[in-house]
Design an enzyme around this catalytic site. Structure first.
Site, PDB file in Angstrom:
ATOM      1  N   HIS B  62       0.859  -1.181   0.000  1.00  0.00           N
ATOM      2  CA  HIS B  62       0.000   0.000   0.000  1.00  0.00           C
ATOM      3  C   HIS B  62       0.893   1.227   0.000  1.00  0.00           C
ATOM      4  CE1 HIS B  62       0.855  -0.505   4.253  1.00  0.00           C
ATOM      5  NE2 HIS B  62       0.244   0.628   4.579  1.00  0.00           N
ATOM      6  N   HIS B  64       1.228   3.908   1.910  1.00  0.00           N
ATOM      7  CA  HIS B  64       1.698   4.654   3.087  1.00  0.00           C
ATOM      8  C   HIS B  64       3.219   4.806   3.016  1.00  0.00           C
ATOM      9  CE1 HIS B  64      -1.987   4.101   5.934  1.00  0.00           C
ATOM     10  NE2 HIS B  64      -2.010   5.259   5.293  1.00  0.00           N
ATOM     11  N   ASP B  66       5.632   4.644   5.087  1.00  0.00           N
ATOM     12  CA  ASP B  66       6.544   3.702   5.738  1.00  0.00           C
ATOM     13  C   ASP B  66       6.691   2.394   4.953  1.00  0.00           C
ATOM     14  OD1 ASP B  66       3.833   3.265   6.554  1.00  0.00           O
ATOM     15  OD2 ASP B  66       4.486   2.063   8.251  1.00  0.00           O
ATOM     16  N   HIS B  67       5.984   2.303   3.817  1.00  0.00           N
ATOM     17  CA  HIS B  67       6.113   1.126   2.947  1.00  0.00           C
ATOM     18  C   HIS B  67       6.596   1.508   1.553  1.00  0.00           C
ATOM     19  CE1 HIS B  67       3.758  -1.468   5.780  1.00  0.00           C
ATOM     20  NE2 HIS B  67       3.462  -0.252   6.215  1.00  0.00           N
ATOM     21  N   HIS B 185      -7.659  -1.413   5.268  1.00  0.00           N
ATOM     22  CA  HIS B 185      -6.709  -0.566   5.983  1.00  0.00           C
ATOM     23  C   HIS B 185      -7.191   0.884   5.782  1.00  0.00           C
ATOM     24  CE1 HIS B 185      -2.953   0.560   7.808  1.00  0.00           C
ATOM     25  NE2 HIS B 185      -2.378   1.014   6.715  1.00  0.00           N
ATOM     26  N   ASP B 256      -0.362  -3.886   5.665  1.00  0.00           N
ATOM     27  CA  ASP B 256      -1.069  -3.375   6.848  1.00  0.00           C
ATOM     28  C   ASP B 256      -2.566  -3.630   6.704  1.00  0.00           C
ATOM     29  OD1 ASP B 256       1.379  -2.388   7.521  1.00  0.00           O
ATOM     30  OD2 ASP B 256       0.777  -0.274   7.594  1.00  0.00           O
ATOM     31  N   HIS B 316       6.118  -5.379  11.740  1.00  0.00           N
ATOM     32  CA  HIS B 316       5.432  -4.079  11.730  1.00  0.00           C
ATOM     33  C   HIS B 316       4.986  -3.707  13.145  1.00  0.00           C
ATOM     34  CE1 HIS B 316       2.457  -0.955  10.521  1.00  0.00           C
ATOM     35  NE2 HIS B 316       3.224  -0.811   9.460  1.00  0.00           N
TER      36      HIS B 316
END
Ligand SMILES: [Zn+2]
Ligand SMILES: [Zn+2]
Ligand SMILES: [Zn+2]
Ligand SMILES: [Zn+2]
Lengths: 372, 372
Positions: B62, B64, B66-67, B185, B256, B316
């Protein structure tokens, strides 16, 4: 007021475990200004004694990834570190950098669904065509691709160079004057000069007491440069009891470049206390350095000499130059050689040379006059 | 063929010096597949024994940060690590992820003036509206903002879920079948399942020798499932001398989520050898976890139970859960507690629980039949 510069990343091209990608923080009382933000800058910040939540302004020299790719994540982490007060909305974070920066941040934050707890504005510097080879110029179609502001984005300025000084006037407030100037690189690159305003000199209180003048409103008038009449009838001018004004400090941070462009850098950086300049490759590789839009220590020193800088700090080293404490005896590449190469050019001048390393903090000292 | 999974970042929300942002590598002979690429992934790669230049496919669960925010820099660094052969153009790097990923990479590479020495293609998964709350959906205007491909970009596919299986069919080649499935999510999120193809069983050469059959073309026919006639006139079927086929290994990586969406995950992940699932917060904070679109160990374990996974790997983790070797006695948050919470749900099942840490490498063992 204390002022210092902390290097968070001193490597070129990409971050490594030995050297982070480009980023440094100019710290003044209560405020942290970030210059460049390569990938991993937020991790380097966490390893340092600085706090991400205190960053109030960001300056991006150019849009190469090793100076830029850490910015969206850093903004998200600043936001996570914020403790917003209900009665006091957080101030706007001002971000300065070349045309295209606004779209980069907007697209990265929008696509990642990142909401910020503070507003931000991107003030774009309009580059000139001469700042890079033709293939480094951004097509206007690209930079206007998305017109919808991010919810926390405030409209930013587009700054053009002042035709008289060839400098971009970014900030002009009670404390600081901040200018940008043009550099030549593979893509348009800029340097920044931060100059503290001159402060009025201190009152010579010993002399005032001798003259029988006690602390009170007259002191204030003298401090403001006015004359006062003593009981004796004598007119005392401010000049007689005020020490000379204190020159503000000046810190200049150059972006990647193989040369400054035009005269702006001289005006902006003359007499710099600290001049931070890249030195990607050693003198012996000048041809390769210039081909990639970069400088050698010799070239950086020549710039510092022109500007009569007091201290030249070299950074943005090729990752082949390991930090001195990690260097093994059989490593050919020796970063301290870069220092010697700069010093050679600066022999006989009053410019010191310092090699930056990740997490080095360099105080910028307020210079009182030599007579005090 | 050896196969293993290396965790490069096991922290949630942002990278820290203790836990990198999300990234893991599935390594098979000669190829590295990267799942998620938070900021700093290229630095973590350098600290690991893996090599960036070997990454041939990237899967982004996804968008976001942090990914995702490490991906542009990683692509640049893969390129720097490439040694292109004049007679052999480098293969295309395939990148899979949600709608919007194509624009993110394109804008980041274009604005930063990044040229790559290899072609790449972004294959976008079309999310369904039910994968996130309304505010997490991307406006179509945004994802179509720039239509000009990056010079090294090759057109990618847009993948829709198969209406029969509710899975996205991504790869189907001689070695692997790779599918994606929907998760719920804050923004559309996906999981991926990588399944090795079944291999024909080994020939029972001892038995063949007993039957007087010497190595030669007949062995090949038997191996291919055909029958052969022996000199004695006896017809030998492949089934008599072939061991049962070897089931391929299956590795599933969830993005996530606070829950899977629909039935796709069951079809894609049933019997997984390794199921990697997030566990951001402990069971006691389930309400907060779900509110932020995340899972607890208990929720992850329930998914693993449904899938009858052999090993559940948790990762995570909220950055408050320090790696065990850095934990101090007075730290309240204990990551090993997360393991116990998952194990509680899995009591009586045959699912093991493993806590991922940065740089943990987990072999995925090829299982021969218990009779051999
Ligand atoms: Zn650079
Ligand atoms: Zn550059
Ligand atoms: Zn996450
Ligand atoms: Zn997420």
């Amino acid at each position: 007021m204390s002022m210092d510069v902390t290097f968070l990343g001193t490597g070129s091209a990409y971050p490594s475990p030995h050297r982070g990608a480009s980023a440094l923080v100019l710290r003044t009382e209560g405020e942290n200004w970030l210059f460049d933000c390569g990938e991993g800058t937020q991790i380097q910040l966490m390893k340092s004694t600085l706090r991400a939540g205190k960053i109030s302004k960001v300056f991006i020299s150019h849009l190469h990834g090793d100076h830029l790719f850490g910015l969206p994540g850093l903004l998200c982490t600043i936001s996570l570190n914020l403790n917003p007060q209900p009665d006091q909305p957080p101030p706007c974070v001002d971000i300065y950098g070349p045309r295209g920066l606004r779209l980069f941040i907007r697209v990265a934050l929008q696509l990642s669904g990142s909401q910020l707890l503070f507003p931000y504005a991107v003030h774009e510097l309009q580059p000139s065509d001469e700042q890079c080879p033709e293939e480094g110029r951004l097509s206007p179609a690209l930079t206007t691709a998305s017109e919808t502001l991010h919810p926390q984005e405030r409209p930013g300025r587009t700054v053009h160079p002042d035709p008289d000084t060839d400098c971009y006037h970014l900030i002009d407030d009670k404390q600081f004057v901040v200018k940008a100037f043009k550099l030549f690189h593979r893509v348009p690159s800029f340097g920044f000069s931060v100059e503290e305003r001159e402060r009025p000199g201190r009152l010579n209180t010993d002399l005032l007491k001798e003259l029988g003048l006690k602390p009170g409103p007259l002191y204030g008038r003298l401090k403001n440069g006015q004359s006062v009449t003593l009981d004796s009838g004598r007119v005392l001018t401010a000049g007689e009891v005020l020490e000379p004004p204190l020159k503000g400090r000046k810190v200049c941070v150059f972006g990647d470049c193989s040369a400054p462009l035009g005269e702006g850098f001289k005006r902006a950086c003359y007499g710099a206390d600290v001049l931070v300049h890249e030195a990607t490759l050693e003198n012996g590789q000048q041809e390769k350095a210039v081909e990639h839009g970069h400088s050698t220590p010799g070239m950086a020193a020549a710039v510092a000499l022109t500007c009569e800088a007091k201290t030249l700090v070299l950074h943005h080293f090729s990752q082949r130059y390991k930090p001195e404490n990690l260097r093994r005896d059989d490593d050919e590449d020796d970063v301290s050689e870069l220092k010697r190469q700069a010093e050679l050019v600066l022999q006989g001048s009053r410019t010191d040379v310092i090699l930056a390393e990740d997490f080095l903090t360099l105080p910028v000292v307020l210079k009182r006059n030599s007579t005090t």
